[in-house]
Design a protein around this motif. Structure first.
Motif, PDB file in Angstrom:
ATOM      1  N   ILE A  35     -15.792  23.950 -21.262  1.00 23.90           N
ATOM      2  CA  ILE A  35     -14.719  24.858 -21.668  1.00 23.90           C
ATOM      3  C   ILE A  35     -13.866  25.233 -20.469  1.00 23.90           C
ATOM      4  CG2 ILE A  35     -14.208  27.154 -22.572  1.00 23.90           C
ATOM      5  CD1 ILE A  35     -16.770  26.931 -24.255  1.00 23.90           C
ATOM      6  N   GLN A  36     -14.542  25.564 -19.365  1.00 20.86           N
ATOM      7  CA  GLN A  36     -13.781  25.941 -18.177  1.00 20.86           C
ATOM      8  C   GLN A  36     -12.832  24.824 -17.756  1.00 20.86           C
ATOM      9  OE1 GLN A  36     -15.439  28.174 -14.748  1.00 20.86           O
ATOM     10  NE2 GLN A  36     -15.041  26.304 -13.586  1.00 20.86           N
ATOM     11  N   LYS A  37     -13.376  23.619 -17.761  1.00 18.81           N
ATOM     12  CA  LYS A  37     -12.557  22.488 -17.359  1.00 18.81           C
ATOM     13  C   LYS A  37     -11.362  22.351 -18.303  1.00 18.81           C
ATOM     14  CE  LYS A  37     -13.177  17.631 -16.169  1.00 18.81           C
ATOM     15  NZ  LYS A  37     -13.087  16.826 -17.415  1.00 18.81           N
ATOM     16  N   ALA A  38     -11.639  22.475 -19.579  1.00 21.80           N
ATOM     17  CA  ALA A  38     -10.566  22.300 -20.555  1.00 21.80           C
ATOM     18  C   ALA A  38      -9.513  23.391 -20.416  1.00 21.80           C
ATOM     19  CB  ALA A  38     -11.150  22.305 -21.968  1.00 21.80           C
ATOM     20  N   VAL A  39      -9.955  24.626 -20.177  1.00 20.59           N
ATOM     21  CA  VAL A  39      -8.970  25.704 -20.039  1.00 20.59           C
ATOM     22  C   VAL A  39      -8.098  25.459 -18.814  1.00 20.59           C
ATOM     23  CG1 VAL A  39      -8.637  28.164 -19.685  1.00 20.59           C
ATOM     24  CG2 VAL A  39     -10.450  27.395 -21.186  1.00 20.59           C
ATOM     25  N   ILE A  40      -8.763  25.062 -17.710  1.00 22.42           N
ATOM     26  CA  ILE A  40      -7.981  24.825 -16.492  1.00 22.42           C
ATOM     27  C   ILE A  40      -7.007  23.682 -16.706  1.00 22.42           C
ATOM     28  CG2 ILE A  40      -8.153  24.035 -14.098  1.00 22.42           C
ATOM     29  CD1 ILE A  40     -10.558  25.831 -13.809  1.00 22.42           C
ATOM     30  N   GLU A  41      -7.475  22.665 -17.418  1.00 23.40           N
ATOM     31  CA  GLU A  41      -6.552  21.562 -17.724  1.00 23.40           C
ATOM     32  C   GLU A  41      -5.351  22.057 -18.512  1.00 23.40           C
ATOM     33  OE1 GLU A  41      -8.721  18.511 -19.754  1.00 23.40           O
ATOM     34  OE2 GLU A  41      -9.780  17.961 -17.905  1.00 23.40           O
ATOM     35  N   ALA A  42      -5.638  22.893 -19.482  1.00 25.53           N
ATOM     36  CA  ALA A  42      -4.538  23.417 -20.304  1.00 25.53           C
ATOM     37  C   ALA A  42      -3.592  24.258 -19.460  1.00 25.53           C
ATOM     38  CB  ALA A  42      -5.101  24.240 -21.460  1.00 25.53           C
ATOM     39  N   MET A  43      -4.181  25.061 -18.557  1.00 27.72           N
ATOM     40  CA  MET A  43      -3.340  25.877 -17.685  1.00 27.72           C
ATOM     41  C   MET A  43      -2.471  25.002 -16.805  1.00 27.72           C
ATOM     42  SD  MET A  43      -5.848  28.903 -16.383  1.00 27.72           S
ATOM     43  CE  MET A  43      -4.847  30.336 -16.119  1.00 27.72           C
ATOM     44  N   ASP A  44      -3.124  23.972 -16.274  1.00 28.26           N
ATOM     45  CA  ASP A  44      -2.406  23.070 -15.405  1.00 28.26           C
ATOM     46  C   ASP A  44      -1.238  22.433 -16.149  1.00 28.26           C
ATOM     47  OD1 ASP A  44      -2.510  22.198 -12.725  1.00 28.26           O
ATOM     48  OD2 ASP A  44      -2.984  20.170 -13.462  1.00 28.26           O
ATOM     49  N   ALA A  45      -1.513  22.030 -17.375  1.00 32.00           N
ATOM     50  CA  ALA A  45      -0.462  21.410 -18.176  1.00 32.00           C
ATOM     51  C   ALA A  45       0.686  22.397 -18.404  1.00 32.00           C
ATOM     52  CB  ALA A  45      -1.039  20.942 -19.511  1.00 32.00           C
ATOM     53  N   CYS A  46       0.329  23.633 -18.701  1.00 32.11           N
ATOM     54  CA  CYS A  46       1.361  24.648 -18.914  1.00 32.11           C
ATOM     55  C   CYS A  46       2.189  24.844 -17.648  1.00 32.11           C
ATOM     56  CB  CYS A  46       0.723  25.982 -19.302  1.00 32.11           C
ATOM     57  SG  CYS A  46       0.121  26.028 -20.979  1.00 32.11           S
ATOM     58  N   LEU A  47       1.486  24.914 -16.512  1.00 32.38           N
ATOM     59  CA  LEU A  47       2.196  25.107 -15.249  1.00 32.38           C
ATOM     60  C   LEU A  47       3.148  23.948 -14.980  1.00 32.38           C
ATOM     61  CD1 LEU A  47      -0.620  26.520 -12.948  1.00 32.38           C
ATOM     62  CD2 LEU A  47       1.459  27.679 -13.661  1.00 32.38           C
ATOM     63  N   LYS A  48       2.677  22.742 -15.240  1.00 33.48           N
ATOM     64  CA  LYS A  48       3.523  21.575 -15.003  1.00 33.48           C
ATOM     65  C   LYS A  48       4.778  21.642 -15.868  1.00 33.48           C
ATOM     66  CE  LYS A  48       0.546  18.098 -13.026  1.00 33.48           C
ATOM     67  NZ  LYS A  48      -0.839  18.008 -13.531  1.00 33.48           N
ATOM     68  N   GLU A  49       4.571  22.036 -17.121  1.00 36.32           N
ATOM     69  CA  GLU A  49       5.711  22.168 -18.026  1.00 36.32           C
ATOM     70  C   GLU A  49       6.688  23.211 -17.513  1.00 36.32           C
ATOM     71  OE1 GLU A  49       6.824  20.817 -21.048  1.00 36.32           O
ATOM     72  OE2 GLU A  49       5.514  19.219 -20.283  1.00 36.32           O
ATOM     73  N   LEU A  50       6.103  24.306 -17.031  1.00 37.53           N
ATOM     74  CA  LEU A  50       6.925  25.412 -16.545  1.00 37.53           C
ATOM     75  C   LEU A  50       7.745  24.953 -15.339  1.00 37.53           C
ATOM     76  CD1 LEU A  50       7.285  28.292 -17.441  1.00 37.53           C
ATOM     77  CD2 LEU A  50       5.571  29.000 -15.789  1.00 37.53           C
ATOM     78  N   LYS A  51       7.105  24.159 -14.498  1.00 35.49           N
ATOM     79  CA  LYS A  51       7.821  23.655 -13.321  1.00 35.49           C
ATOM     80  C   LYS A  51       8.970  22.745 -13.746  1.00 35.49           C
ATOM     81  CE  LYS A  51       3.879  23.861 -10.223  1.00 35.49           C
ATOM     82  NZ  LYS A  51       2.723  23.109  -9.719  1.00 35.49           N
ATOM     83  N   LYS A  52       8.701  21.973 -14.781  1.00 34.52           N
ATOM     84  CA  LYS A  52       9.727  21.047 -15.260  1.00 34.52           C
ATOM     85  C   LYS A  52      10.991  21.767 -15.686  1.00 34.52           C
ATOM     86  CE  LYS A  52       7.042  17.427 -17.358  1.00 34.52           C
ATOM     87  NZ  LYS A  52       6.555  17.165 -18.704  1.00 34.52           N
ATOM     88  N   SER A  53      10.812  22.994 -16.134  1.00 34.13           N
ATOM     89  CA  SER A  53      11.976  23.734 -16.614  1.00 34.13           C
ATOM     90  C   SER A  53      12.947  24.035 -15.487  1.00 34.13           C
ATOM     91  CB  SER A  53      11.535  25.043 -17.262  1.00 34.13           C
ATOM     92  OG  SER A  53      11.105  25.947 -16.260  1.00 34.13           O
ATOM     93  N   ASN A  54      12.498  23.836 -14.228  1.00 36.92           N
ATOM     94  CA  ASN A  54      13.368  24.063 -13.070  1.00 36.92           C
ATOM     95  C   ASN A  54      13.923  25.468 -12.999  1.00 36.92           C
ATOM     96  OD1 ASN A  54      13.206  21.664 -11.722  1.00 36.92           O
ATOM     97  ND2 ASN A  54      14.714  20.681 -13.051  1.00 36.92           N
ATOM     98  N   LYS A  55      13.224  26.393 -13.598  1.00 34.78           N
ATOM     99  CA  LYS A  55      13.744  27.748 -13.613  1.00 34.78           C
ATOM    100  C   LYS A  55      12.986  28.638 -12.633  1.00 34.78           C
ATOM    101  CE  LYS A  55      16.908  27.408 -16.786  1.00 34.78           C
ATOM    102  NZ  LYS A  55      16.475  26.527 -17.822  1.00 34.78           N
ATOM    103  N   VAL A  56      11.855  28.159 -12.161  1.00 34.82           N
ATOM    104  CA  VAL A  56      11.039  29.018 -11.312  1.00 34.82           C
ATOM    105  C   VAL A  56      10.738  28.358  -9.978  1.00 34.82           C
ATOM    106  CG1 VAL A  56       9.819  30.625 -12.788  1.00 34.82           C
ATOM    107  CG2 VAL A  56       9.209  28.229 -12.850  1.00 34.82           C
ATOM    108  N   ASP A  57      10.512  29.202  -9.004  1.00 31.19           N
ATOM    109  CA  ASP A  57      10.118  28.759  -7.689  1.00 31.19           C
ATOM    110  C   ASP A  57       8.686  28.256  -7.778  1.00 31.19           C
ATOM    111  OD1 ASP A  57       9.636  28.371  -5.106  1.00 31.19           O
ATOM    112  OD2 ASP A  57       9.756  30.467  -4.478  1.00 31.19           O
ATOM    113  N   VAL A  58       8.488  26.977  -7.529  1.00 33.78           N
ATOM    114  CA  VAL A  58       7.188  26.380  -7.823  1.00 33.78           C
ATOM    115  C   VAL A  58       6.103  26.748  -6.816  1.00 33.78           C
ATOM    116  CG1 VAL A  58       7.975  24.452  -9.189  1.00 33.78           C
ATOM    117  CG2 VAL A  58       8.003  24.294  -6.695  1.00 33.78           C
ATOM    118  N   ASP A  59       6.489  27.273  -5.661  1.00 32.07           N
ATOM    119  CA  ASP A  59       5.478  27.539  -4.629  1.00 32.07           C
ATOM    120  C   ASP A  59       4.379  28.467  -5.120  1.00 32.07           C
ATOM    121  OD1 ASP A  59       6.946  25.966  -3.079  1.00 32.07           O
ATOM    122  OD2 ASP A  59       7.834  27.545  -1.838  1.00 32.07           O
ATOM    123  N   ASP A  60       4.772  29.448  -5.868  1.00 30.82           N
ATOM    124  CA  ASP A  60       3.783  30.428  -6.316  1.00 30.82           C
ATOM    125  C   ASP A  60       3.010  29.983  -7.545  1.00 30.82           C
ATOM    126  OD1 ASP A  60       4.336  32.199  -4.331  1.00 30.82           O
ATOM    127  OD2 ASP A  60       5.968  33.147  -5.423  1.00 30.82           O
TER     128      ASP A  60
END
Lengths: 986, 208
Positions: A218-243
């Motif tokens: 479960i932990q692995k899956a949640v982190i994967e999902a988070m990672d996927a969300c973060l990647k999507e968020l970065k793609k939006s080019n709306k946020v500073d990705v460093d943080d």
């Protein structure tokens, strides 16, 4: 007192008395006992100096400050000044020269009404400085106060350094608005602090517990999902990705980082990006709950999420989230064909299963027959930490016994001083406390079974039936699956796709089975109030052993002390030793709950099943070793119990940086104590990661503060006083305002001061402060209609953007406007945007092609069409509002206070004296009430008058409701809604 | 002709002054025709609108006043549709606000031509619409109503509503729940427990 506290205080006091820079901001690491620091300051306060006011404290801080004063036998405890005290009473307290906690809202109102003898105030202490802003009420207070009293001190404190570095130059801006020049930084790594705390460090034992295979999955899956969300968020080019790292996203403040970046452009973001931000928040919770909740509760939470977020969420449809649900379910149950064969479900990992079976061979497997041919087989995985916790407790008790033996000859009280044998288990929340307590008393399996039964009941809507039996004649709508009858399912779709249907049936069957059993149980208990009474005589617990019901009572009542729960568990052989050792439990004995060891409450098995259960229990307890006294403590309760309990063994069940520091301080204060701490970490878990990151984050916050401190500059006036916020902080309006600001801060009577009547509730916001800065005189009163009265003609209802949307949705805005229009010639709806958010509702692309009733445009249009006399004012920010107010007032008369207060108040009794308006409302209860079906603007006052609280309302019979609401129909609507059965979850 | 005037009753009448205003492109959900009207947009028998771009206002600060004066008192609803098309908006907007207030006009701000057009369309389309969508309760199903009430308690979200509902079975059971029972719900932390409990058990009003 620890030594570094003395350093902090002498640093603060150094500047006094009558120095020109009387005040300062103290920031210390979290967990360094700020409440003790404040209580030390209070003990140093002498009444000859005048009255001391403590602002911006929260309830837990107040109680811990008072508690630590009590421990020092300090008699002059600070009282609380709230709006519930009358004005005369408040005035006498202001002049009494003692120390008080006071709410900012009351202090500002009294200051504005000149009801505070400012020359008698010795000083002001402001807690939680990290919550302050330039325009907050506390800064308003200090500005007025400084104008009237230049010698008193103002000291601010914070133990949340992370909060002091969010936003650009936040610390300096806060200090400026509090007229402060001195910044005192006390990080954990400061020399004095670390010397003190590391002189006699406690013994620390770090226990790493492996997670179960499913948990890891479960932990692995949640982190994967988070990672996927973060990647999507970065793609939006709306946020500073460093943080945007997974590590950062483990913290609550991550939301803040993202929101701060996205807020100014929130309106141009697509739905998807917004949802991603929400999803990350949900996923973070899932990680957190994974290590906090048991398997059944976790599954229940997931079910709830699926119901409440299912449609909107992005992550729920991701591949990895499928695994989350799958694994979570497998920790609880699996589906088996009635004939014993396993139902083939995809993704079944044999490896995991085998491993699990090895881990806890105690798993009970019970089969429940159903009509559908599929049965639920319980798995009920226990939390791996449980077992370890029991082992540690056993080990502690063993150790203690060993120690006690040779010391038998020595003076027993000596020994008691040193080691009272109290073990403290610190976990995150109240829920975990209760559950661990159950676990220690009842055993793991029983706890899991109880949760499982509850789960099944909730899942199928069979709960609460016993409770409301007889009381509820009407059959609630919509649910026909009651009384354990498995619904007649259509057999047509028993294809491969209907596994979930089968599953649901099986769950229902299991639940109905449990429900029928528990009915019998109720009868059984009635016959024999102490079913376990004579079976096993164990120690003195037996004497006090109470039936299940009375225990329930003891536990419900102490709402304040709910987090300090005490359980005793011992063998009869131990009881003598216990008694003689003279434990220091006198102050906690009241809340003590003592139990019989094998007490088994709420078991729902009958007949054969019960016997089976007993056997297992006996087997389980046969090898049980004696356990010490255990206290459970919820970190969330923000209380400080170390000094009261004086534990010598502390088990940190959920690691937390602040608590670790508290333990360090506790040890430093008791250098002779032999303190042992056990840390329970899940190995390779985000729990560890989060703990370590929290320390790193705090350190870097302090480093940044140290840098900022070296660069800070504060302007001084001629007397050497610090000059607070200047007009430069106001982004606009450099022009015409000079003529108006000359009176700011003072209340000297100029030829003509512009007045604004302000509703008390508005002092939660910053606008009164900004209006005052602008030179307007603020008259605070309770208004029934509108928020601000600018003139006899102009009344303003102020809405921030979120307020606007909300009050449109609730229908409240409509009624507010309706009454304003009735009583004022120029009713105004002020729509106030926030400076750090965009100035617009939506981007052009979000407007859509059609006129839709849900759009804000449609709602505003309808509003102005129905109230053509309503004037809209659009304001970019607070400061712009102040400008507009001043401009609107320029050719108007000053408002009439008496009249403004009378407006809208029902006057059938004819008394509208001042004190009638002095009622304070439980606002969230009133708002809640007004949103219930059947409750209208015309009948809610009668309901408020006719019953005391919502809890009382919940029990009012329909006739009484009809009488209050003035009609059967409304009463019926309300009663129906209150009793309506919550639909079962799919 | 009467046929034409009948059709025009369902159309926005646009003043010839507005010829060339790109905003007209965005009036798509209702018909509009040019006509000799004193206002910019005649939206109904009693309602009219004047269009004002903030950029134009900065160049001609008196324009708005003269246009309003022309309207005389013929309309119940007099909308000033203000197109916010400059960055530094505080001061001009303050002037516009003041003028609108003093002359009994309703100010609507829009940040794009699409939005301007949508306001005009909406006022025309909703000409005879009652105000019931403003009076709350857009969703009448049980869960929405329950959420509507429970989310007045700060920080209680939709997930919590489902948790509370499925745990306690009905709203009256939730309102009657003990602190401990509330604390046993997953996702409901210490502070939410306290807020919920206080909302239900603290008296509606404390008399001073």
């Amino acid at each position: 007192m620890v030594q570094f506290h003395e350093h902090i205080i002498s640093d603060l006091l150094e500047e006094e008395p009558n120095s020109k820079n009387n005040g300062g901001l103290v920031i210390l690491s979290s967990g360094l006992a700020l409440h003790k620091l404040i209580s030390s300051l209070l003990t140093l306060h002498s009444s000859s100096q005048g009255t001391l006011l403590i602002l911006n404290s929260n309830p837990s801080q107040r109680s811990s400050i008072i508690q630590s004063l009590e421990l020092q036998n300090f008699s002059n405890l600070p009282l609380e000044i709230t709006s519930e005290l009358s004005q005369n009473h408040r005035h006498s307290l202001y002049t009494s020269s003692s120390a008080f906690f006071i709410t900012s809202r009351i202090l500002i109102v009294d200051l504005l009404n000149s009801k505070v003898p400012t020359s008698l105030i010795a000083g002001i202490i402001i807690l939680n400085a990290h919550n302050l802003t330039e325009t907050c009420t506390e800064s308003f207070i200090v500005r007025i106060f400084r104008g009237l009293n230049k010698v008193a001190y103002v000291r601010a404190f914070s133990d949340k350094p992370n909060g002091m570095v969010s936003g650009f130059g936040k610390t300096q801006r806060i200090m400026k608005c509090l007229f402060m020049r001195k910044l005192h930084l006390w990080p954990r790594f400061q020399v004095y602090v670390s010397q003190d705390l590391e002189k006699d460090p406690p013994v620390v034992i770090d226990v790493r517990v492996g997670m179960s295979g499913y948990m890891k999955g479960i932990q692995k899956a949640v982190i994967e999902a988070m990672d996927a969300c973060l990647k999507e968020l970065k793609k939006s080019n709306k946020v500073d990705v460093d943080d945007l790292t997974v590590e950062n996203s483990l913290f609550k403040s991550f939301d803040e980082i993202v929101r701060r970046q996205l807020d100014p452009i929130w309106h141009v973001l697509g739905k998807k990006t917004k949802q991603l931000v929400m999803d990350l928040k949900t996923l973070r919770k899932l990680l957190d709950y994974l290590v906090r909740y048991d398997a059944v509760t976790y599954l229940k939470y997931l079910d709830t999420l699926r119901v409440s977020e299912g449609v909107r969420s992005i992550w729920i449809f991701a591949d990895s989230s499928h695994k989350i649900f799958e694994f979570a379910k497998k920790r609880v149950y699996r589906l088996v064909q009635a004939n014993g064969e396993k139902l083939t479900v995809p993704n079944k990992s044999v490896g995991n299963k085998k491993k699990k079976a090895k881990e806890d061979n105690s798993n009970e497997k019970e089969e429940t027959n159903t009509t559908s041919g599929v049965v639920i087989e319980e798995v009920l995985e226990e939390a791996p930490k449980w077992k370890v916790l029991r082992e540690i407790l056993e080990e502690i008790e063993e150790e203690r016994q060993k120690q006690a033996m040779p010391q038998e000859g020595k003076d027993i009280t000596d020994y008691a001083d040193d080691d009272n044998g109290i073990v403290l288990v610190a976990c995150k929340d109240e829920r975990s406390c209760m559950q661990l307590e159950d676990f220690v008393t009842k055993g793991a399996r029983q706890v899991m079974r109880d949760e499982w039964e509850k789960y099944l009941r909730d899942k199928t809507g069979l709960h609460g039936l016993q409770a409301r039996q007889g009381k509820k004649p009407r059959n609630p709508k919509g649910v026909g699956i009651l009384d354990g009858k498995v619904p007649v399912m259509s057999r047509e779709n028993v294809g491969a796709s209907s596994v979930s249907k089968l599953e649901h049936d099986a769950l229902l069957a299991a639940a109905s089975c449990i429900k029928n059993l528990s009915k019998d149980e109720t009868v059984a208990i009635g016959d024999d109030p102490q079913p376990q009474g004579g079976s096993k005589g164990r120690g003195k617990g037996k004497g006090k052993g109470k039936s299940k019901e009375s225990q329930g009572n003891t536990k419900v009542s102490p709402s304040k002390e709910i987090s300090t729960r005490i359980t005793r568990k011992r063998k009869s052989t131990m009881s003598n030793v216990d008694n003689e050792s003279g434990r220091s439990e006198s102050n906690t004995v009241d809340s003590e709950v003592s139990r019989e060891e094998t007490e088994k409450s709420g078991t729902v098995n009958k007949g054969a099943l019960r016997i089976h259960e007993e056997e297992v229990n006996a087997a389980e307890f046969a090898h049980v070793k004696p356990l010490p006294i255990v206290h459970f403590f919820a970190l969330d309760s923000d209380q400080h119990i170390l000094d009261i309990l004086k534990p010598t063994r502390i088990i940190v069940y959920h690691p937390d940086m602040t608590f670790v520091r508290e333990v360090e301080v506790y040890k430093a204060e008791n250098p002779l104590m032999k303190l042992k701490i056990y840390f329970l970490f899940y190995e390779d878990s985000t729990e560890v990661q989060k703990f370590e990151a929290s320390i790193r984050r705090e350190n870097s916050a302090f480093e940044s503060l140290i840098r900022q401190k070296s660069l800070m500059m504060f302007p001084l006036d001629q007397d050497g006083h610090c000059v607070g916020p200047t007009t430069s902080i106001e982004p606009q309006g450099l022009t015409s305002q000079n003529s108006l600001t000359r009176k700011a801060g003072g209340r000297k009577e100029a030829e003509k001061v512009m007045q604004v009547i302000v509703d008390m509730r508005e002092f939660m916001s910053s606008l009164p402060n900004v209006l005052h800065q602008k030179g307007l005189q603020i008259i605070p009163v309770t208004l029934d209609v509108g928020d601000y009265v600018l003139s006899p003609l102009i009344c303003v209802e102020r809405k921030s953007i979120s307020d606007l949307f909300q009050s449109f949705a609730s229908g409240r805005l409509y009624t507010q406007v309706e009454t304003m229009v009735r009583y004022y010639r120029m009713p105004v709806l002020l729509i106030e945007f926030s400076q750090d958010k965009s100035f617009s509702f939506q981007s052009a692309s979000d407007i859509g092609d059609d006129v839709t009733p849900t759009s804000i445009i449609s709602k505003l249009s309808l509003l102005v069409m129905h109230f053509p006399r309503l004037r809209l004012v659009w304001s970019r920010n607070l400061y712009a509002t102040a400008e507009i107010f001043a401009s609107l007032k320029s050719n108007q008369d000053e408002p009439d206070l008496e009249k403004a207060m009378r407006v809208g108040v029902p006057s059938e009794e004819g008394i509208i004296a001042d004190d009638v308006r002095a009622e304070t409302y439980n606002t969230s209860a009133v708002e809640f009430l007004r949103r219930l079906p059947g409750v209208t603007d015309s009948n809610y006052r009668a309901l408020i008058d006719g019953c005391k609280s919502l809890a009382e309302l919940a029990l009012l019979p329909i006739d009484k409701l009809a009488e209050l609401m003035g009609g059967q129909k409304a009463a019926r609507t309300l009663r129906d809604f209150l009793d309506a059965k919550f639909p079962t979850m799919p | 002709s009467s046929v034409q005037s009948g059709q025009n009753r369902n159309a926005i009448l646009v003043s010839h002054r507005q010829k060339g205003n790109p905003l007209l492109k965005y009036i798509r959900n209702v018909r509009w025709v040019f006509a000799d009207v004193v206002c910019d947009y005649l939206l109904g028998p009693n309602s009219c609108a004047l269009y004002l771009s903030v950029r134009y206002h900065l160049l001609h600060p008196d324009y708005l006043y003269f246009r309003i004066r022309e309207l005389q008192k013929n309309f119940k609803l007099r909308v000033i549709l203000c197109h916010v098309d400059v960055e530094d908006v505080v001061k001009p907007l303050q002037e516009v606000t003041r003028t609108a207030m003093l002359h009994d006009c309703t100010l609507l701000c829009a940040w794009s031509l699409e939005e301007c057009g949508r306001y005009l369309e909406t006022i025309k389309v909703y000409e005879n619409k009652p105000a019931d969508i403003l009076q709350g309760q857009t969703d009448t199903d049980y869960l929405s109503r329950l959420s509507h009430a429970l989310t007045t308690v700060r920080h209680v979200n939709k997930t919590d509503v489902v948790t509370l509902g499925s745990t306690f079975g009905s709203l009256s059971n939730i309102m009657d729940a003990s602190m401990e029972d509330l604390a046993r719900c997953p996702g409901i932390g210490e502070r939410k427990v306290k807020r919920l409990y206080d909302t239900f058990h603290e008296p509606f009003k404390h008399d001073v």
